[in-house]
Design a protein around this motif. Structure first.
Motif, PDB file in Angstrom:
ATOM      1  N   GLU A  19      15.648  17.046  53.783  1.00  0.00           N
ATOM      2  CA  GLU A  19      16.043  15.790  54.415  1.00  0.00           C
ATOM      3  C   GLU A  19      17.158  15.123  53.624  1.00  0.00           C
ATOM      4  O   GLU A  19      17.261  15.289  52.417  1.00  0.00           O
ATOM      5  CB  GLU A  19      14.845  14.840  54.520  1.00  0.00           C
ATOM      6  CG  GLU A  19      13.673  15.419  55.293  1.00  0.00           C
ATOM      7  CD  GLU A  19      12.469  14.488  55.299  1.00  0.00           C
ATOM      8  OE1 GLU A  19      12.597  13.347  55.770  1.00  0.00           O
ATOM      9  OE2 GLU A  19      11.405  14.908  54.801  1.00  0.00           O
ATOM     10  N   SER A  31      18.703   8.610  58.193  1.00  0.00           N
ATOM     11  CA  SER A  31      18.030   9.759  57.587  1.00  0.00           C
ATOM     12  C   SER A  31      17.636  10.749  58.666  1.00  0.00           C
ATOM     13  O   SER A  31      17.354  10.374  59.805  1.00  0.00           O
ATOM     14  CB  SER A  31      16.788   9.303  56.813  1.00  0.00           C
ATOM     15  OG  SER A  31      16.124  10.403  56.234  1.00  0.00           O
ATOM     16  N   SER A  32      17.618  12.024  58.305  1.00  0.00           N
ATOM     17  CA  SER A  32      17.112  13.067  59.189  1.00  0.00           C
ATOM     18  C   SER A  32      16.936  14.334  58.358  1.00  0.00           C
ATOM     19  O   SER A  32      17.037  14.310  57.132  1.00  0.00           O
ATOM     20  CB  SER A  32      18.059  13.307  60.370  1.00  0.00           C
ATOM     21  OG  SER A  32      17.475  14.220  61.295  1.00  0.00           O
ATOM     22  N   THR A  33      16.689  15.435  59.040  1.00  0.00           N
ATOM     23  CA  THR A  33      16.649  16.725  58.362  1.00  0.00           C
ATOM     24  C   THR A  33      18.073  17.264  58.242  1.00  0.00           C
ATOM     25  O   THR A  33      19.019  16.724  58.820  1.00  0.00           O
ATOM     26  CB  THR A  33      15.789  17.735  59.134  1.00  0.00           C
ATOM     27  OG1 THR A  33      16.381  17.964  60.421  1.00  0.00           O
ATOM     28  CG2 THR A  33      14.376  17.218  59.298  1.00  0.00           C
ATOM     29  N   ASN A  38      15.033  15.522  64.151  1.00  0.00           N
ATOM     30  CA  ASN A  38      14.162  14.474  63.613  1.00  0.00           C
ATOM     31  C   ASN A  38      12.716  14.940  63.616  1.00  0.00           C
ATOM     32  O   ASN A  38      12.181  15.330  64.652  1.00  0.00           O
ATOM     33  CB  ASN A  38      14.298  13.192  64.434  1.00  0.00           C
ATOM     34  CG  ASN A  38      15.665  12.547  64.286  1.00  0.00           C
ATOM     35  OD1 ASN A  38      16.422  12.896  63.385  1.00  0.00           O
ATOM     36  ND2 ASN A  38      15.985  11.606  65.155  1.00  0.00           N
ATOM     37  N   HIS A  43      13.101   8.881  61.122  1.00  0.00           N
ATOM     38  CA  HIS A  43      14.418   9.495  61.158  1.00  0.00           C
ATOM     39  C   HIS A  43      15.288   8.808  62.204  1.00  0.00           C
ATOM     40  O   HIS A  43      14.834   8.489  63.300  1.00  0.00           O
ATOM     41  CB  HIS A  43      14.304  10.990  61.470  1.00  0.00           C
ATOM     42  CG  HIS A  43      13.899  11.816  60.299  1.00  0.00           C
ATOM     43  ND1 HIS A  43      13.317  13.062  60.417  1.00  0.00           N
ATOM     44  CD2 HIS A  43      13.999  11.579  58.965  1.00  0.00           C
ATOM     45  CE1 HIS A  43      13.073  13.563  59.216  1.00  0.00           C
ATOM     46  NE2 HIS A  43      13.470  12.680  58.320  1.00  0.00           N
TER      47      HIS A  43
END
Length: 448
Positions: A19, A31-33, A38, A43
């Protein structure tokens, strides 16, 4: 620089376990991977701190990107739906890097499309900047090259999930270079500055996004998101598309200037820490900056992302490492002033609630850590005058309250040790409470 190549980027399991995080110095974040799939309700690309550093609302959840070459569509996004990942744009992702913010590189038909994302410091604004690179060598370029971007909005408290509803207002206000949506009354508008050639305001719901991490936690893991409009860029006319998603209007022509300013800000922060020779330490210094945020005119420390606000205990423990070890004593002083102003009955707050209500004072040890943090600041600066001016009266009052007794039975016992605890209140770091049930009641003289 942190770099991942295609061996990680195209591996769904490996990529979704990594992440990234961007913050804005207000308590807001994106934010996310690694591949933008998500996996958490937290996320998203713009979680705004509406009452900095709390009052967080997830406004913009995703940008769905589609590259169109000579009429053929290549979906670059990735989403988890029940039983299937669709689309699978990570198959085109050949590089992900943090330098100093997330940058993705997609390779399709010999073309390279770079996508960079960062937040403006001190604003609830996320900037997404694309760059098209021509084919390498003698490979011919496609005759037509377009980029479609479909924003997906959630518009909710960041602890919740959104479901399709008839209350959302789908209207889009379109002016030159700006698309504005106000989906719900009493929530901030979302301004999307852009340099697109076309905008389609046909809105639609996307259903049943599923979040694997929330499912593992036993929480609601299915959400619907709304797409209010679609932006279309002719990449040959505009090889550097940009979008500024914000709670205030911007001129998209400033996107590159904002990017340069943010890079310069982070470089100045690193230089102040004098860590040029240690790459690992530089990484830690850069990470430390994400946790220092504004509280009014002063600074404070976020206890953790994605869901914590600023907690008294965590702030005082982390302060020496996040501020003094990184060469920022003025920030440490500001944080201590912010907490000194809310000392009540000789107690430092345990935490500030998400909606900005009255602080909670159920902690026996945060106030003791406050003494340690002030001492650390004095050791780093030797500025006795400033310490006495800003903190001496507060520290003296704290001691007096603890000697005679304050909330929750906190008082100096006959043996000279602090005694604390009343039924139904958790006062130590073991502070889990379910309803009126204190899971770990530590009454008496806990080791803190």
């Amino acid at each position: 620089m942190l770099v991942f190549g295609p061996e990680i980027c195209t591996n769904l399991e490996a990529a979704t376990q990594r992440e990234w995080l961007e913050t804005n110095g207000l308590g807001g974040f994106a934010s996310s991977t690694l591949i933008g799939l998500n996996t958490r309700r937290y996320h998203g690309l713009l979680t705004a701190a509406t009452i900095p550093p709390v009052g967080r609302m997830l406004l913009l959840a995703k940008l769905e990107d589609t590259l169109i070459l000579d009429g053929q569509r290549y979906e670059l996004s990735a989403n988890q739906y029940p039983g299937v990942v669709h689309p699978q744009g990570y198959q085109y992702l050949t590089r992900f890097q943090l330098d100093p913010f997330p940058v993705w590189t997609y390779t399709v038909g010999g073309l390279r499309l770079e996508k960079a994302l960062f937040m403006r410091h001190g604003e609830n604004s996320t900037v997404v900047h694309y760059t098209l690179h021509p084919p390498a060598g003698d490979r011919p370029a496609p005759g037509q090259c377009y980029l479609e971007v479909r924003p997906l909005i959630a518009y909710r408290d960041y602890h919740s999930t959104t479901q399709a509803n008839d209350v959302l207002k789908p209207d889009v206000e379109v002016t030159a270079g700006l698309a504005t949506v106000r989906p719900y009354d009493r929530l901030p508008a979302l301004y999307c500055a852009h340099n697109a050639d076309e905008i389609d305001t046909s809105g639609a719901w996307y259903y049943h996004f599923t979040y694997a991490v929330e499912r593992e936690r036993g929480l609601d893991d299915v959400e619907d998101l709304f797409n209010p409009f679609t932006l279309r860029f002719d990449l040959y006319r505009q090889p550097q598309p940009a979008i500024i998603a914000s709670t205030e209007p911007h001129d998209v022509e400033c996107a590159l200037t904002y990017r340069q300013a943010e890079v310069a800000r982070r470089q100045a922060h690193m230089s102040a820490a004098s860590t040029e020779e240690e790459a690992f330490v530089r990484t830690l210094v850069a990470a430390a900056d994400h946790y220092i945020v504004a509280r009014g005119e002063q600074k404070t420390i976020i206890a953790g992302y994605h869901w914590f606000s600023d907690w008294g205990r965590d702030t005082m423990i982390a302060l020496p490492g996040l501020t003094l070890a990184t060469g920022r004593p003025e920030v440490a002083h500001s944080i201590l002033r912010a907490f000194a102003r809310v000392v009540d009955q000789g107690m430092l707050p345990n935490r500030f609630p998400d909606a900005g209500e009255t602080p909670e004072y159920n902690t026996v040890d945060a106030t003791l850590w406050f003494f340690e943090a002030v001492h650390a600041l004095w050791r780093a600066t030797q500025d006795s005058r400033a310490i006495c001016t800003d903190f001496y009266d507060v520290l003296s009052d704290i001691i007096a309250w603890h000697v005679r007794g304050t909330r929750y039975g906190i008082h100096l016992d006959n043996d000279g040790l602090l005694t604390a605890g009343t039924p139904g209140v958790q006062l130590t770091w073991m502070d889990v409470r379910v309803g009126d049930w204190v899971v770990t009641p530590r009454y008496g003289q806990p080791v803190e």
